[in-house]
Motif scaffolding. Structure first.
Motif, PDB file in Angstrom:
ATOM      1  N   GLU A 204      23.740  31.028  42.714  1.00 48.28           N
ATOM      2  CA  GLU A 204      22.519  31.365  42.064  1.00 48.28           C
ATOM      3  C   GLU A 204      22.651  31.258  40.708  1.00 48.28           C
ATOM      4  N   ASP A 205      21.618  31.212  39.939  1.00 49.04           N
ATOM      5  CA  ASP A 205      21.620  31.024  38.462  1.00 49.04           C
ATOM      6  C   ASP A 205      22.761  32.210  37.832  1.00 49.04           C
ATOM      7  N   ALA A 206      23.137  31.863  36.920  1.00 53.80           N
ATOM      8  CA  ALA A 206      24.162  32.861  36.356  1.00 53.80           C
ATOM      9  C   ALA A 206      24.643  32.635  35.185  1.00 53.80           C
ATOM     10  N   GLU A 207      25.116  33.528  34.488  1.00 53.38           N
ATOM     11  CA  GLU A 207      25.825  33.841  33.093  1.00 53.38           C
ATOM     12  C   GLU A 207      27.313  33.357  33.374  1.00 53.38           C
ATOM     13  N   PHE A 208      27.874  32.364  32.722  1.00 47.02           N
ATOM     14  CA  PHE A 208      29.024  32.018  33.291  1.00 47.02           C
ATOM     15  C   PHE A 208      30.153  32.063  31.883  1.00 47.02           C
ATOM     16  N   ARG A 209      31.401  32.196  32.271  1.00 50.10           N
ATOM     17  CA  ARG A 209      32.344  32.209  30.945  1.00 50.10           C
ATOM     18  C   ARG A 209      33.857  31.660  31.746  1.00 50.10           C
ATOM     19  N   LEU A 210      34.419  30.736  30.857  1.00 50.50           N
ATOM     20  CA  LEU A 210      35.788  30.470  31.461  1.00 50.50           C
ATOM     21  C   LEU A 210      36.705  30.912  30.544  1.00 50.50           C
ATOM     22  N   PHE A 211      37.811  31.302  31.140  1.00 50.64           N
ATOM     23  CA  PHE A 211      38.928  32.022  30.573  1.00 50.64           C
ATOM     24  C   PHE A 211      40.267  31.311  30.536  1.00 50.64           C
ATOM     25  N   LYS A 212      40.725  31.263  29.409  1.00 55.33           N
ATOM     26  CA  LYS A 212      41.910  30.576  29.183  1.00 55.33           C
ATOM     27  C   LYS A 212      43.177  31.577  28.914  1.00 55.33           C
ATOM     28  N   TRP A 213      44.352  31.287  28.764  1.00 51.23           N
ATOM     29  CA  TRP A 213      45.447  32.144  28.317  1.00 51.23           C
ATOM     30  C   TRP A 213      44.973  32.951  27.203  1.00 51.23           C
ATOM     31  N   GLU A 214      44.363  32.431  26.125  1.00 48.66           N
ATOM     32  CA  GLU A 214      44.144  33.178  24.884  1.00 48.66           C
ATOM     33  C   GLU A 214      43.288  34.542  25.202  1.00 48.66           C
ATOM     34  N   ASP A 215      42.745  34.460  26.402  1.00 49.57           N
ATOM     35  CA  ASP A 215      41.462  35.459  26.576  1.00 49.57           C
ATOM     36  C   ASP A 215      42.258  36.528  27.375  1.00 49.57           C
ATOM     37  N   PRO A 216      41.770  37.915  27.050  1.00 52.79           N
ATOM     38  CA  PRO A 216      42.723  38.883  27.937  1.00 52.79           C
ATOM     39  C   PRO A 216      42.269  38.702  29.661  1.00 52.79           C
ATOM     40  N   GLU A 217      40.987  38.176  29.837  1.00 50.05           N
ATOM     41  CA  GLU A 217      40.628  38.147  31.046  1.00 50.05           C
ATOM     42  C   GLU A 217      41.637  36.958  31.936  1.00 50.05           C
ATOM     43  N   GLY A 218      41.975  35.946  31.046  1.00 51.62           N
ATOM     44  CA  GLY A 218      42.951  34.901  31.469  1.00 51.62           C
ATOM     45  C   GLY A 218      44.157  35.643  31.824  1.00 51.62           C
ATOM     46  N   LYS A 219      44.820  36.131  30.755  1.00 49.31           N
ATOM     47  CA  LYS A 219      46.010  36.929  31.034  1.00 49.31           C
ATOM     48  C   LYS A 219      46.088  37.662  32.108  1.00 49.31           C
ATOM     49  N   HIS A 220      45.067  38.574  32.404  1.00 51.09           N
ATOM     50  CA  HIS A 220      45.289  39.350  33.330  1.00 51.09           C
ATOM     51  C   HIS A 220      45.327  38.672  34.592  1.00 51.09           C
ATOM     52  N   ALA A 221      44.449  37.861  34.932  1.00 52.61           N
ATOM     53  CA  ALA A 221      44.639  37.025  36.176  1.00 52.61           C
ATOM     54  C   ALA A 221      45.926  36.330  36.322  1.00 52.61           C
ATOM     55  N   PHE A 222      46.461  35.820  35.256  1.00 50.45           N
ATOM     56  CA  PHE A 222      47.715  35.201  35.245  1.00 50.45           C
ATOM     57  C   PHE A 222      48.941  36.249  35.515  1.00 50.45           C
ATOM     58  N   TRP A 223      48.831  37.501  34.997  1.00 42.00           N
ATOM     59  CA  TRP A 223      49.942  38.299  35.036  1.00 42.00           C
ATOM     60  C   TRP A 223      49.648  39.013  36.451  1.00 42.00           C
ATOM     61  N   HIS A 224      48.553  39.146  36.970  1.00 43.90           N
ATOM     62  CA  HIS A 224      48.343  39.909  38.320  1.00 43.90           C
ATOM     63  C   HIS A 224      48.669  38.872  39.453  1.00 43.90           C
ATOM     64  N   THR A 225      48.488  37.621  39.226  1.00 41.83           N
ATOM     65  CA  THR A 225      49.216  36.670  40.212  1.00 41.83           C
ATOM     66  C   THR A 225      50.583  36.684  40.080  1.00 41.83           C
ATOM     67  N   SER A 226      51.034  36.642  38.767  1.00 41.42           N
ATOM     68  CA  SER A 226      52.611  36.873  38.887  1.00 41.42           C
ATOM     69  C   SER A 226      53.248  38.173  39.785  1.00 41.42           C
ATOM     70  N   SER A 227      52.269  39.214  39.532  1.00 39.36           N
ATOM     71  CA  SER A 227      52.760  40.331  40.583  1.00 39.36           C
ATOM     72  C   SER A 227      52.897  39.935  41.868  1.00 39.36           C
ATOM     73  N   HIS A 228      51.988  39.232  42.348  1.00 39.05           N
ATOM     74  CA  HIS A 228      52.125  38.656  43.725  1.00 39.05           C
ATOM     75  C   HIS A 228      53.284  37.985  43.952  1.00 39.05           C
ATOM     76  N   LEU A 229      53.487  36.983  43.053  1.00 43.84           N
ATOM     77  CA  LEU A 229      54.764  36.018  43.118  1.00 43.84           C
ATOM     78  C   LEU A 229      55.994  37.189  43.281  1.00 43.84           C
ATOM     79  N   MET A 230      56.055  37.979  42.026  1.00 37.97           N
ATOM     80  CA  MET A 230      57.354  38.718  42.154  1.00 37.97           C
ATOM     81  C   MET A 230      57.496  39.379  43.506  1.00 37.97           C
ATOM     82  N   ALA A 231      56.274  39.940  44.048  1.00 38.72           N
ATOM     83  CA  ALA A 231      56.600  40.426  45.532  1.00 38.72           C
ATOM     84  C   ALA A 231      56.960  39.661  46.441  1.00 38.72           C
ATOM     85  N   GLU A 232      56.313  38.369  46.369  1.00 33.71           N
ATOM     86  CA  GLU A 232      56.989  37.340  47.342  1.00 33.71           C
ATOM     87  C   GLU A 232      58.454  37.349  47.430  1.00 33.71           C
ATOM     88  N   ALA A 233      58.904  37.135  46.223  1.00 39.51           N
ATOM     89  CA  ALA A 233      60.402  36.904  45.672  1.00 39.51           C
ATOM     90  C   ALA A 233      61.027  38.363  46.296  1.00 39.51           C
TER      91      ALA A 233
END
Ligand SMILES: [Zn+2]
Ligand SMILES: [Zn+2]
Length: 647
Positions: A53-82
């Motif tokens: 649907e029509d939406a307000e949209f933003r992209l997040f890169k490393w510089e954005d807190p939201e980008g870092k958050h997704a990055f680090w959260h995914t890293s926690s999955h990777l660490m758990a896998e390890a």
């Protein structure tokens, strides 16, 4: 077609079902490579989720807190896998992203202890798995299927979490052989995680409950480039060097004693001098801004805190009551100064002409913190707030905010905090029943805070739903020299305490009205502020604040008499001076005193004694040559006058 609105207000049309990644690719292929997550109508989601649907949209890169958050959260999955590969049979708790990095709470199989010696293995395994560039695959399953799946895999903690979820669909994310109960958002794959470091391990009770099992909490941090990890590790080293506990010892500012009790700091003479100078600095400014200083006791009757509502809220977490058998009353250590100040306000009838009434106190308060939470001067059990309460009319709120902001900005300038922003916490836009105070007053106060920030040209972020139930507030977030963020200088509106204490004033209309109360503490507490200041400046405080501005170092014992004479003269001339008359080589004395960050090193030997002069060296800058004591004192005093002329 659907309309996608970007943060700059521009709008583009896409086919319904377009994903964030496709939108990024349509803008530039370079952007598509850098982007980590996106948000649709304010909710952060993965880049492969279809937008319908029509939406307000933003992209997040490393510089954005939201980008870092997704990055680090995914890293926690990777660490758990390890960890799952290294120690099969490990049970998993939760694995969130945090301010700097991420952690995962795990319960290793019987007999396995994860310790620092395993960090390198975990990192290696993570990078090995990362090479596979596995996708994180989202699936929706029913609650009963989820329970069965995690039970089959022996994941009792996950099952407990699922039990607490509402019936309906549950989402899991799978990368490689690791399946996690999670809501997301994540990166699309583990490919962008190019550098990892396991930072620490500690124990943590399951769900923070000390009656539940103790799990192993493994902390990590990760980056999209190796260079960023190196910079981060360097920053950590620098932070260790600047640790206020270490510098506080070297500069002899404060101490703790097991005998006195945990979390109860004691200020040594030099630290006390520093603190008093800070207090005087603030007192002077506050006097100019119309504050009146008051003093109140360290305890208050239980009834005071029942009236204020603090007893119901903090009672059992706070210190035990002090019993006074003769009077049959209960007293408690003061956890905050506000109730005492309300009592001062209520002491006599107030008229609209008396307002604003600004009561200030360096008030020492006591709060119980678990011993594991205690940390240097930043988390203590007894501390002194640079507190003040402003009682004013609703139409005075904006003016009072402007004035408090002025005070805070003077402080930031005087102490070299150049990097700060403000956060305005307002009511939830929808759910408004939980707030006390009239709609009209709230709207006026919220508008006042926003306008006050605009008038001061202060960049401010507005957070809806972050206000306390009793009023909106403004916080200052300061970035220190290492880029760490500290919350300093809260200004909080309060409609609750005036109500609970029945505070009144007589208006111009001769009717009784309720005043608004504003809490504010620019430093927060003297203890925490000094800790932040030490870590920000690495102990090199501004000259006007330095406990010792100069140290006299006789080249040998022969010149100690002249050295003492010089130190005495400098003190008389207003330069805070100490002497190092130990029988040590001059090189050793210079090194030791450099560690104490004393700005001026004053050296006296044969020549100086004969000529009645001194040789001066400025730390970090070098030789200033030989001069008369008076000339040196003038240099120091002129610098201090220049720095302090605005306050
Ligand atoms: Zn997750
Ligand atoms: Zn208060």
């Amino acid at each position: 077609m659907i309309k996608i609105t970007f943060p700059d207000g521009s709008v583009r049309e896409y086919a319904a079902g377009v994903t964030g990644m496709e939108i990024a690719e349509s803008i530039s292929s370079r952007l598509a490579q850098e982007v980590l997550a996106c948000s649709v109508n304010g909710v952060t989601v993965e880049l492969n989720r279809p937008i319908t649907e029509d939406a307000e949209f933003r992209l997040f890169k490393w510089e954005d807190p939201e980008g870092k958050h997704a990055f680090w959260h995914t890293s926690s999955h990777l660490m758990a896998e390890a960890i799952q590969e290294l120690w099969p049979g490990t049970q998993f708790g939760i694995g969130p992203a945090i301010e700097q990095g991420f952690y995962y709470d795990v319960m290793p199989p019987e007999g396995v202890v994860i310790s620092e010696s395993d960090f390198a293995r975990i990192e290696q395994k993570m990078m090995e798995l990362q090479q596979r560039k596995e996708n994180l695959v989202r699936s929706e399953i029913s609650k009963s299927d989820a329970l069965k799946f995690f039970a089959d895999h022996g994941q009792n903690y996950k099952n407990e979490l699922i039990e607490d979820l509402e019936d309906g669909t549950i989402t899991t994310y799978t990368q490689g052989a690791f399946v996690d109960l999670c809501r997301g958002p994540h990166l699309l794959s583990t490919a962008p995680i190019k550098a990892v470091k396991v930072m620490a391990v500690s124990s943590a009770y399951w769900r923070g409950d000390e009656k539940r099992p103790q799990m192993t909490r493994v902390y990590g941090v990760s980056f999209p480039k190796k260079k960023l990890l190196d910079e981060y590790l360097q920053m950590i080293e620098e932070a260790k060097r600047r640790d206020h506990r270490k510098i506080g010892k070297e500069m002899e500012l404060f101490m703790f004693s097991e005998l006195v009790g945990k979390g109860l700091p004691m200020w040594l003479p030099k630290g006390t001098a520093l603190r008093l100078r800070l207090e005087d600095f603030l007192k002077k400014i506050q006097k100019r801004f119309g504050y009146q200083q008051v003093m109140t006791p360290h305890i208050g009757s239980k009834n005071l805190y029942i009236t204020s509502g603090h007893y119901a809220k903090y009672g059992k977490d706070s210190f035990q009551p002090i019993h006074t058998p003769e009077e049959g009353e209960e007293y408690m250590l003061k956890p905050m100064n506000c109730p005492h100040h309300c009592a001062i306000y209520a002491w006599k009838p107030r008229s609209y002409r008396d307002l604003p009434l600004r009561l200030a106190e360096f008030g020492t308060v006591y709060r119980y913190e678990q011993s594991g939470e205690l940390h240097g001067l930043t988390r203590v059990r007894g501390f002194t707030q640079d507190d003040a309460h402003i009682f004013c009319r609703p139409d005075q709120v904006k003016d009072e905010f402007l004035r408090v902001m002025d005070i805070i900005l003077i402080i930031f300038k005087a102490l070299n905090f150049q990097n700060y922003e403000a956060q305005i916490s307002l009511r939830d836009q929808v759910n408004r029943d939980k707030y006390i105070g009239s709609d009209e007053n709230w709207e006026r106060a919220e508008q006042s805070i926003i306008e006050a920030c605009q008038e001061k040209g202060l960049p401010a972020r507005i957070e809806y739903g972050e206000a306390a139930f009793y009023g909106p507030k403004l916080d200052f977030m300061v970035k220190d020299a290492l880029g760490r963020r500290w919350q300093l200088g809260t200004i909080q509106v309060d409609y609750n305490l005036p109500e609970r204490f029945g505070l009144e004033y007589t208006g111009a209309d001769n009717l009784k009205h309720r005043p608004v109360m504003i809490h504010r503490a620019p430093f927060g507490s003297m203890e925490r502020f000094v800790a932040v200041l030490i870590e920000h400046t690495a102990g090199r405080f501004p000259l006007w604040l330095m406990p010792d501005q100069a140290v006299v170092m006789p080249i040998s014992d022969k010149f100690n008499d002249y050295g003492h004479e010089v130190a005495r003269q400098l003190e008389m001339l207003g330069v805070r001076t100490t002497i190092d008359d130990r029988s040590e080589k001059i090189g050793r004395k210079i090194r030791d005193n450099e560690l104490k960050h004393i700005p001026y090193l004053v050296i006296v030997g044969e020549k100086e004694t004969a000529e009645q002069t001194i040789s001066v060296r400025k730390q970090g800058e070098g030789e200033m040559g030989s001069m008369k004591v008076e000339a040196f004192a003038k240099i120091v005093n002129d610098l201090v006058d220049e720095m302090t002329k605005e306050f």
